[in-house]
Design a protein around this motif. Structure first.
Motif, PDB file in Angstrom:
ATOM      1  N   SER A 181       5.630   1.619   7.929  1.00 58.13           N
ATOM      2  CA  SER A 181       4.394   2.346   7.618  1.00 58.13           C
ATOM      3  C   SER A 181       4.106   2.399   6.126  1.00 58.13           C
ATOM      4  O   SER A 181       2.973   2.167   5.691  1.00 58.13           O
ATOM      5  CB  SER A 181       4.487   3.778   8.157  1.00 58.13           C
ATOM      6  OG  SER A 181       4.716   3.797   9.543  1.00 58.13           O
ATOM      7  N   PHE A 182       5.131   2.733   5.318  1.00 59.76           N
ATOM      8  CA  PHE A 182       4.934   3.006   3.901  1.00 59.76           C
ATOM      9  C   PHE A 182       5.478   1.927   2.976  1.00 59.76           C
ATOM     10  O   PHE A 182       5.308   1.999   1.756  1.00 59.76           O
ATOM     11  CB  PHE A 182       5.603   4.337   3.510  1.00 59.76           C
ATOM     12  CG  PHE A 182       5.300   5.475   4.427  1.00 59.76           C
ATOM     13  CD1 PHE A 182       4.010   5.695   4.881  1.00 59.76           C
ATOM     14  CD2 PHE A 182       6.308   6.328   4.852  1.00 59.76           C
ATOM     15  CE1 PHE A 182       3.732   6.757   5.732  1.00 59.76           C
ATOM     16  CE2 PHE A 182       6.035   7.387   5.702  1.00 59.76           C
ATOM     17  CZ  PHE A 182       4.746   7.603   6.147  1.00 59.76           C
ATOM     18  N   PHE A 244       1.716  12.770   5.582  1.00 59.02           N
ATOM     19  CA  PHE A 244       1.086  11.457   5.730  1.00 59.02           C
ATOM     20  C   PHE A 244      -0.075  11.288   4.764  1.00 59.02           C
ATOM     21  O   PHE A 244      -0.255  10.213   4.172  1.00 59.02           O
ATOM     22  CB  PHE A 244       0.603  11.267   7.175  1.00 59.02           C
ATOM     23  CG  PHE A 244       1.701  11.161   8.181  1.00 59.02           C
ATOM     24  CD1 PHE A 244       2.953  10.657   7.841  1.00 59.02           C
ATOM     25  CD2 PHE A 244       1.503  11.569   9.503  1.00 59.02           C
ATOM     26  CE1 PHE A 244       3.963  10.557   8.771  1.00 59.02           C
ATOM     27  CE2 PHE A 244       2.508  11.464  10.440  1.00 59.02           C
ATOM     28  CZ  PHE A 244       3.738  10.967  10.076  1.00 59.02           C
ATOM     29  N   ARG A 245      -0.876  12.325   4.602  1.00 59.85           N
ATOM     30  CA  ARG A 245      -2.012  12.223   3.668  1.00 59.85           C
ATOM     31  C   ARG A 245      -1.524  11.996   2.244  1.00 59.85           C
ATOM     32  O   ARG A 245      -2.135  11.243   1.479  1.00 59.85           O
ATOM     33  CB  ARG A 245      -2.874  13.486   3.757  1.00 59.85           C
ATOM     34  CG  ARG A 245      -3.756  13.534   5.000  1.00 59.85           C
ATOM     35  CD  ARG A 245      -4.818  14.611   4.866  1.00 59.85           C
ATOM     36  NE  ARG A 245      -4.206  15.945   4.824  1.00 59.85           N
ATOM     37  CZ  ARG A 245      -3.917  16.662   5.892  1.00 59.85           C
ATOM     38  NH1 ARG A 245      -4.181  16.188   7.100  1.00 59.85           N
ATOM     39  NH2 ARG A 245      -3.391  17.863   5.767  1.00 59.85           N
ATOM     40  N   GLU A 250      -1.066   8.141  -2.257  1.00 63.23           N
ATOM     41  CA  GLU A 250      -0.213   7.369  -3.161  1.00 63.23           C
ATOM     42  C   GLU A 250      -0.509   5.882  -3.022  1.00 63.23           C
ATOM     43  O   GLU A 250      -0.584   5.153  -4.025  1.00 63.23           O
ATOM     44  CB  GLU A 250       1.253   7.639  -2.848  1.00 63.23           C
ATOM     45  CG  GLU A 250       1.751   9.015  -3.247  1.00 63.23           C
ATOM     46  CD  GLU A 250       3.187   9.245  -2.836  1.00 63.23           C
ATOM     47  OE1 GLU A 250       3.806   8.298  -2.263  1.00 63.23           O
ATOM     48  OE2 GLU A 250       3.709  10.345  -3.046  1.00 63.23           O
ATOM     49  N   HIS A 251      -0.689   5.411  -1.803  1.00 63.12           N
ATOM     50  CA  HIS A 251      -0.973   3.990  -1.581  1.00 63.12           C
ATOM     51  C   HIS A 251      -2.342   3.608  -2.103  1.00 63.12           C
ATOM     52  O   HIS A 251      -2.518   2.537  -2.676  1.00 63.12           O
ATOM     53  CB  HIS A 251      -0.880   3.662  -0.079  1.00 63.12           C
ATOM     54  CG  HIS A 251       0.490   3.282   0.357  1.00 63.12           C
ATOM     55  ND1 HIS A 251       1.570   4.130   0.253  1.00 63.12           N
ATOM     56  CD2 HIS A 251       0.985   2.127   0.881  1.00 63.12           C
ATOM     57  CE1 HIS A 251       2.652   3.536   0.702  1.00 63.12           C
ATOM     58  NE2 HIS A 251       2.328   2.310   1.091  1.00 63.12           N
ATOM     59  N   ASN A 252      -3.321   4.481  -1.898  1.00 58.11           N
ATOM     60  CA  ASN A 252      -4.664   4.178  -2.372  1.00 58.11           C
ATOM     61  C   ASN A 252      -4.717   4.051  -3.884  1.00 58.11           C
ATOM     62  O   ASN A 252      -5.554   3.330  -4.442  1.00 58.11           O
ATOM     63  CB  ASN A 252      -5.639   5.258  -1.907  1.00 58.11           C
ATOM     64  CG  ASN A 252      -5.888   5.197  -0.412  1.00 58.11           C
ATOM     65  OD1 ASN A 252      -5.561   4.210   0.245  1.00 58.11           O
ATOM     66  ND2 ASN A 252      -6.470   6.253   0.135  1.00 58.11           N
ATOM     67  N   HIS A 271      -6.983  -2.167   3.648  1.00 63.29           N
ATOM     68  CA  HIS A 271      -7.621  -3.484   3.503  1.00 63.29           C
ATOM     69  C   HIS A 271      -8.682  -3.674   4.588  1.00 63.29           C
ATOM     70  O   HIS A 271      -9.786  -4.175   4.305  1.00 63.29           O
ATOM     71  CB  HIS A 271      -6.561  -4.573   3.604  1.00 63.29           C
ATOM     72  CG  HIS A 271      -7.094  -5.965   3.438  1.00 63.29           C
ATOM     73  ND1 HIS A 271      -7.460  -6.494   2.220  1.00 63.29           N
ATOM     74  CD2 HIS A 271      -7.335  -6.945   4.360  1.00 63.29           C
ATOM     75  CE1 HIS A 271      -7.899  -7.727   2.387  1.00 63.29           C
ATOM     76  NE2 HIS A 271      -7.831  -8.024   3.668  1.00 63.29           N
ATOM     77  N   GLU A 272      -8.353  -3.276   5.821  1.00 62.37           N
ATOM     78  CA  GLU A 272      -9.325  -3.417   6.914  1.00 62.37           C
ATOM     79  C   GLU A 272     -10.514  -2.492   6.697  1.00 62.37           C
ATOM     80  O   GLU A 272     -11.665  -2.860   6.979  1.00 62.37           O
ATOM     81  CB  GLU A 272      -8.648  -3.106   8.250  1.00 62.37           C
ATOM     82  CG  GLU A 272      -9.531  -3.312   9.473  1.00 62.37           C
ATOM     83  CD  GLU A 272      -9.953  -4.764   9.651  1.00 62.37           C
ATOM     84  OE1 GLU A 272     -10.993  -5.002  10.289  1.00 62.37           O
ATOM     85  OE2 GLU A 272      -9.233  -5.655   9.161  1.00 62.37           O
TER      86      GLU A 272
END
Length: 460
Positions: A181-182, A244-245, A250-252, A271-272
């Motif tokens: 997931s991460f 999760f948020r 962090e990923h964004n 990406h999608e």
């Protein structure tokens, strides 16, 4: 006088409820239900075995009441396959008391509870993404192998003394799902990981409360342990979704190099959302749907996979001749110094058959994830009303002599043909016909590696 009026009102109310739960015309036969409770009192602590009794009495298709809700149970493999492949039977139950009226995670989102176009789009996206991320990717295999090594070391550290493997197994599975997931695993001492696994464990343990409250909704009207448990489950769910948020944000904020591919589910989802490359409907990719998807990925993936591994350990202890034969196959094909990977499965038919037999024999989701009829439909001449729950009786199918010789015996050779090659007979549906695809993908990439490695090291 007041007492008489109260009794009369109660009688009228129960009569009304009895009429409401009386069987519609032309539905399958089944046990007699009582007002409000339906057949709940008859089912006991192991409802799957009571359902087996009813199957023997009423046949491959019968009806029952889960509280006030009509349910039709299907115990024939071909009927299940036909019905569950129809869009009209692709609905999902939406009455989840620990989510209802709770804005953190409303019903109808995620991978297991969504319906209609949202379900079709995210099913396609999740299947392709998990396949792209997991199958044959070195980084994920390396993570899985590292978790397997850690789990085996934990077992060796016990010095052959009795211990409970549930916690280390569950932690290993959760860490693999973190990587999927991460794009990262956590050290077992990391306080964030400890909190994550604690929340998952508490949420899983409270799932049964949802079932009780859904069938006895009056329990929410006054203080009682069930209502208190549901309230705590809501808080735990809110905390897990907040985690999760945080990971999503962090990923964004991080950059992903397109030349290296999308390294985890969060990047693939973002990406999608930005491109619509796989689905052409990026507007359906929202943060609420993503957090709910991660929730399903962790809750369903952790529980089912860890339970399968723990069951495998039990069955290997109970069937030493199976362990010996699998060990000999691995030793002969690869030796004891080679670390097994996903691609090695094709050369280990008996070991692979052992994993499949564990899934058949264990039937860890004996009644599978229920569907809901979106419209009236016909099944084997019966009329099934819109809104009826449709339940695939996987345990009965897996123990049905029509599909399996000596079904109560543990025998991996039933998945091998006369030439010793792997085969998949009709009647095998560990994830049902319409699989909870997150379970399928996670189990394929996690469970097989762990079980293979545990068997390989069992004599060391």
């Amino acid at each position: 006088m007041l007492w008489s009026i109260t009794v009369a009102v109660c009688i009228l109310f129960l009569t009304y409820k009895w009429i409401k739960t009386s069987r519609p015309k032309n539905i399958p036969p089944g046990p007699t239900a009582i007002p409000l409770l339906g057949n709940l009192l008859s089912m006991g602590r192991r409802p799957e075995y009571k359902v087996l009794e009813w199957k023997k009495k009423y046949g491959d298709i019968f009806s029952m009441y889960s509280g006030r809700k009509l349910a039709v149970v299907l115990s024939d493999f071909y009927t299940v396959r036909k019905v569950f492949n129809e869009d009209v039977a692709a609905g999902r139950p939406t009455n989840n008391p620990s989510r209802n009226d709770y804005p953190v995670r409303p019903d109808g989102l995620g991978l297991l509870a969504c319906q209609g176009e949202l379900w079709k789009v995210h099913r396609r996206f999740a299947l392709s993404t998990l396949r792209d991320l997991g199958m044959g990717k070195n980084w994920l295999e390396d993570t899985i192998i590292a978790e397997v090594e850690g789990l085996c070391q934990a077992m060796r550290d016990t010095k052959q003394q009795p211990f409970n493997p549930k916690v280390p197994v569950t932690n290993s599975v959760s860490n693999v799902i973190c990587a999927l997931s991460f794009g990262q695993r956590f050290e077992l001492t990391d306080p964030k990981f400890s909190r994550l696994t604690m929340l998952i464990a508490k949420i899983i343990s409270a799932i049964k409360l949802d079932y009780v409250m859904a069938n006895l909704p009056f329990l929410q009207w006054f203080p009682n342990p069930i209502r208190s448990g549901i309230a705590q489950a809501r808080r735990n769910r809110a905390d897990l979704l907040a985690f999760f948020r945080e990971k999503i944000h962090e990923h964004n904020a991080a950059a992903c190099d397109p030349s290296t591919g999308l390294p985890d589910y969060l990047y693939a989802y973002q990406h999608e959302k930005e491109t619509g490359e796989k689905t052409d409907v990026p507007e359906l990719f929202t943060e609420a749907q993503l957090t709910s998807s991660l929730y399903d990925l962790f809750i369903a993936g952790t529980d089912t996979t860890s339970t399968t591994i723990l069951l495998a350990m039990i069955l290997m202890v109970e069937n030493p001749e199976v362990v010996k034969k699998a060990q000999e196959e691995i030793d002969t094909t690869f030796g004891r110094e080679t670390v097994l990977t996903y691609s090695d499965r094709a050369r280990l038919p008996y070991t692979e058959a052992t994993i499949m037999e564990i899934q058949r024999y264990g039937s860890i989701v004996p009644l599978n994830v229920p569907h809901k009829a979106n419209e009236d439909l016909q099944i084997d001449g019966y009329t099934i009303p819109k809104g009826t729950l449709l339940v695939a009786n996987a345990l009965s199918i897996h123990r049905d002599p029509r599909w399996w010789n000596n079904p109560d015996e543990f025998d991996p050779t039933r998945f091998l043909d006369s030439n010793g090659k792997l085969t998949k007979p009709d009647g095998f549906l560990p994830f049902c016909i319409d699989p909870p695809y997150i379970m399928t993908a996670v189990k394929d990439s996690v469970c097989s590696h762990n079980i293979l490695a545990d068997i390989k090291r069992s004599n060391k």
